[in-house]
Scaffold this motif. Sequence first.
Motif, PDB file in Angstrom:
ATOM      1  N   UNK A 250     -47.982  71.013 109.095  1.00 35.32           N
ATOM      2  CA  UNK A 250     -48.733  72.438 109.126  1.00 35.32           C
ATOM      3  C   UNK A 250     -47.895  73.538 108.766  1.00 35.32           C
ATOM      4  N   UNK A 251     -46.716  73.561 109.453  1.00 34.88           N
ATOM      5  CA  UNK A 251     -45.768  74.503 109.000  1.00 34.88           C
ATOM      6  C   UNK A 251     -45.060  74.342 107.793  1.00 34.88           C
ATOM      7  N   UNK A 252     -44.906  73.032 107.107  1.00 37.52           N
ATOM      8  CA  UNK A 252     -44.747  72.816 105.870  1.00 37.52           C
ATOM      9  C   UNK A 252     -45.857  73.303 104.759  1.00 37.52           C
ATOM     10  N   UNK A 253     -46.876  73.299 105.099  1.00 37.80           N
ATOM     11  CA  UNK A 253     -48.135  73.726 104.498  1.00 37.80           C
ATOM     12  C   UNK A 253     -47.925  75.371 104.369  1.00 37.80           C
ATOM     13  N   UNK A 254     -47.527  75.809 105.511  1.00 39.18           N
ATOM     14  CA  UNK A 254     -47.313  77.514 105.721  1.00 39.18           C
ATOM     15  C   UNK A 254     -46.216  77.832 104.427  1.00 39.18           C
ATOM     16  N   UNK A 255     -45.110  77.105 104.661  1.00 39.74           N
ATOM     17  CA  UNK A 255     -44.170  77.409 103.787  1.00 39.74           C
ATOM     18  C   UNK A 255     -44.556  77.213 102.244  1.00 39.74           C
ATOM     19  N   UNK A 256     -45.104  76.385 101.849  1.00 37.12           N
ATOM     20  CA  UNK A 256     -45.488  76.165 100.478  1.00 37.12           C
ATOM     21  C   UNK A 256     -46.590  77.089 100.074  1.00 37.12           C
ATOM     22  N   UNK A 257     -47.505  77.448 101.067  1.00 39.45           N
ATOM     23  CA  UNK A 257     -48.595  78.468 100.791  1.00 39.45           C
ATOM     24  C   UNK A 257     -48.093  79.865 100.308  1.00 39.45           C
ATOM     25  N   UNK A 258     -46.811  80.100 100.869  1.00 38.06           N
ATOM     26  CA  UNK A 258     -46.296  81.620 100.596  1.00 38.06           C
ATOM     27  C   UNK A 258     -46.095  81.986  99.289  1.00 38.06           C
ATOM     28  N   UNK A 259     -46.151  80.719  98.588  1.00 39.54           N
ATOM     29  CA  UNK A 259     -45.915  81.256  96.828  1.00 39.54           C
ATOM     30  C   UNK A 259     -47.091  81.990  96.146  1.00 39.54           C
ATOM     31  N   UNK A 260     -48.367  81.813  97.164  1.00 37.71           N
ATOM     32  CA  UNK A 260     -49.472  82.490  96.510  1.00 37.71           C
ATOM     33  C   UNK A 260     -49.694  83.756  96.880  1.00 37.71           C
ATOM     34  N   UNK A 261     -48.663  84.423  97.596  1.00 40.24           N
ATOM     35  CA  UNK A 261     -48.925  85.846  97.829  1.00 40.24           C
ATOM     36  C   UNK A 261     -48.192  86.836  96.685  1.00 40.24           C
ATOM     37  N   UNK A 262     -47.576  86.135  95.648  1.00 38.02           N
ATOM     38  CA  UNK A 262     -47.032  87.056  94.550  1.00 38.02           C
ATOM     39  C   UNK A 262     -48.056  87.411  93.593  1.00 38.02           C
TER      40      UNK A 262
END
Length: 262
Positions: A250-262
């Motif tokens: 789950x925390x790895x998914x949070x890490x990967x998901x951060x890219x979509x804030x740009x």
Amino acid sequence: MANLVRSAKSGSSWGMNELIAFNIEVIDVNAQTFFGNAILPQLTLSPVILDNLEEPAGPLHKADMDFFAYMEDAMIIPPGEESLVDDFAAFVLKMMHYDEGRRVIHLRKEMGFEMCGQRVDAKTDVCVMERSGTGAKYLLLVQEDKRHLSRDDPEPQLIAEAIAAFYENNRARKAAGLPKLPSRTFAGITMIGTAPTFYKIPVTDEVLISLATSQYPTQVTTVTKLVPPVPFPERLANDGMKSLVNRRIILQCFEAFRQFLN
């Protein structure tokens, strides 16, 4: 579908009918499709968080203690009242550096948009916003699954919040003398306990016009959805991050998901 009855509803009252009435579909995809990479990123978090089921004895850094405290509270669903999931979600977003730079994390931010000739409200449980010369703009929205209080599905509510975020972002741009954006894809998360589901929600000006005028959009809006690829997804809602294997994924998914804030 064009003949469905459409009426103005606040975001908290959205359900499957609103998605059908405005040609919005949600599809489940895998991590490869969602993130563009099947391999989730490595984590640089504290090993105390990654390697312990519960808070270990002995002196700890405050952030480590807080993680276990917020996680424990979020797993408790008090009867007849809202849980502490929002606090946990905000803590995790901060821990995963979603508030870097000029980004800030807010709880229970109120928004609005036009629907069927009326202005309706929407309220996100947690959001990430970015402050800039055009005012603060919405980047990410979190909606808690409150089905322990009602039968309302958090998914349509989250989509309504993304529509409101697009409306509010463009309103801020107009006030700053900038042209409206024709479209934007928002990052979204629903949370039940400590278990998230991740969304990419595209919103276009056509959708806003269709909502305001009670018209059926000719173009389908496709929202993509990712359930974290844990070993036993059927137990995800109950296990959440209490499982060490789940926690890391789950925390790895949070890490990967951060890219979509740009």
